[in-house]
Design an enzyme around this catalytic site. Sequence first.
Site, PDB file in Angstrom:
ATOM      1  N   VAL A  58      15.025  38.989   0.332  1.00  0.00           N
ATOM      2  CA  VAL A  58      15.682  40.276   0.037  1.00  0.00           C
ATOM      3  C   VAL A  58      14.574  41.315  -0.155  1.00  0.00           C
ATOM      4  O   VAL A  58      13.888  41.302  -1.177  1.00  0.00           O
ATOM      5  CB  VAL A  58      16.564  40.168  -1.230  1.00  0.00           C
ATOM      6  CG1 VAL A  58      17.233  41.504  -1.522  1.00  0.00           C
ATOM      7  CG2 VAL A  58      17.615  39.076  -1.071  1.00  0.00           C
ATOM      8  N   GLU A 110      12.557  31.650  -1.393  1.00  0.00           N
ATOM      9  CA  GLU A 110      12.406  30.614  -2.419  1.00  0.00           C
ATOM     10  C   GLU A 110      12.669  31.186  -3.810  1.00  0.00           C
ATOM     11  O   GLU A 110      13.070  30.461  -4.725  1.00  0.00           O
ATOM     12  CB  GLU A 110      10.996  30.017  -2.368  1.00  0.00           C
ATOM     13  CG  GLU A 110      10.672  29.307  -1.064  1.00  0.00           C
ATOM     14  CD  GLU A 110      10.095  30.245   0.008  1.00  0.00           C
ATOM     15  OE1 GLU A 110      10.361  31.467  -0.057  1.00  0.00           O
ATOM     16  OE2 GLU A 110       9.406  29.743   0.893  1.00  0.00           O
ATOM     17  N   CYS A 121       5.214  31.235  -3.540  1.00  0.00           N
ATOM     18  CA  CYS A 121       6.446  30.442  -3.595  1.00  0.00           C
ATOM     19  C   CYS A 121       6.177  28.965  -3.827  1.00  0.00           C
ATOM     20  O   CYS A 121       7.026  28.257  -4.368  1.00  0.00           O
ATOM     21  CB  CYS A 121       7.260  30.654  -2.323  1.00  0.00           C
ATOM     22  SG  CYS A 121       8.026  32.288  -2.326  1.00  0.00           S
ATOM     23  N   CYS A 159       5.164  30.496   1.128  1.00  0.00           N
ATOM     24  CA  CYS A 159       3.885  31.194   0.900  1.00  0.00           C
ATOM     25  C   CYS A 159       3.256  30.646  -0.394  1.00  0.00           C
ATOM     26  O   CYS A 159       3.880  29.892  -1.143  1.00  0.00           O
ATOM     27  CB  CYS A 159       4.103  32.701   0.809  1.00  0.00           C
ATOM     28  SG  CYS A 159       4.966  33.243  -0.690  1.00  0.00           S
TER      29      CYS A 159
HETATM   30  N1  THU Z   1       8.958  35.248   2.992  1.00  0.00           N
HETATM   31  C1  THU Z   1       9.771  34.365   2.359  1.00  0.00           C
HETATM   32  O1  THU Z   1      10.964  34.633   2.158  1.00  0.00           O
HETATM   33  N2  THU Z   1       9.254  33.187   1.958  1.00  0.00           N
HETATM   34  C2  THU Z   1       7.971  32.798   2.158  1.00  0.00           C
HETATM   35  O2  THU Z   1       7.557  31.767   1.652  1.00  0.00           O
HETATM   36  C3  THU Z   1       7.097  33.611   3.000  1.00  0.00           C
HETATM   37  C4  THU Z   1       7.573  34.992   3.262  1.00  0.00           C
HETATM   38  C5  THU Z   1       9.507  36.534   3.383  1.00  0.00           C
HETATM   39  C6  THU Z   1       8.971  37.691   2.591  1.00  0.00           C
HETATM   40  C7  THU Z   1       9.223  38.844   3.538  1.00  0.00           C
HETATM   41  O3  THU Z   1      10.560  39.300   3.320  1.00  0.00           O
HETATM   42  C8  THU Z   1       9.136  38.232   4.917  1.00  0.00           C
HETATM   43  O4  THU Z   1       9.189  36.822   4.720  1.00  0.00           O
HETATM   44  C9  THU Z   1       7.861  38.579   5.652  1.00  0.00           C
HETATM   45  O5  THU Z   1       6.746  38.288   4.888  1.00  0.00           O
END
Ligand code: THU
Length: 139
Positions: A55, A67, A101, A98
């Site tokens: 989001v 996450e 997360c 990432c």
């Molecule tokens: N993003 C995630 O939702 N989870 C991750 O572990 C890596 C990145 C999202 C964050 C952002 O909205 C998009 O991916 C691009 O970075």
Amino acid sequence: MLADLDQLLDWESLRASAIEVATLAYCPYSRLQVGAAAIVAAQDGTLRRITGCNVENASYGLGACAEVTLAGQLRLTGGGRLVALACRSGTGELLMPCGRCRQVIYEFGGPDLLVDTPDGIHDMRWVLPAAFGPEHLPP
Ligand code: THU
């Protein structure tokens, strides 16, 4: 133990859930739809599935990863421990959590949480080696 649980889990179904919820993401800035799906073990031993999606926000740094919203769902649906987790894009690509997360999911799954990785199913000892966790805080 890892191998036993890994075989009991329906990873394909978990991946499908992650892809499905990725399509609900709010990501007008990156345009990367991310979905996370996890199996949770409740205190009474029952298992359930939870999900999350990213989001974003016009103030870019305030965006929430999939996450993170999944961690909110974990609490909002009764808590428990994460036992298995998969992350996928809306087009089905495997995405690794990432760095931030990895720490977020470690809080709720600890070293035994199983994660779908490009290298197969691995536990958090592999995903976040030498992790900092609640056990490192003073009592
Ligand atoms: N993003 C995630 O939702 N989870 C991750 O572990 C890596 C990145 C999202 C964050 C952002 O909205 C998009 O991916 C691009 O970075």
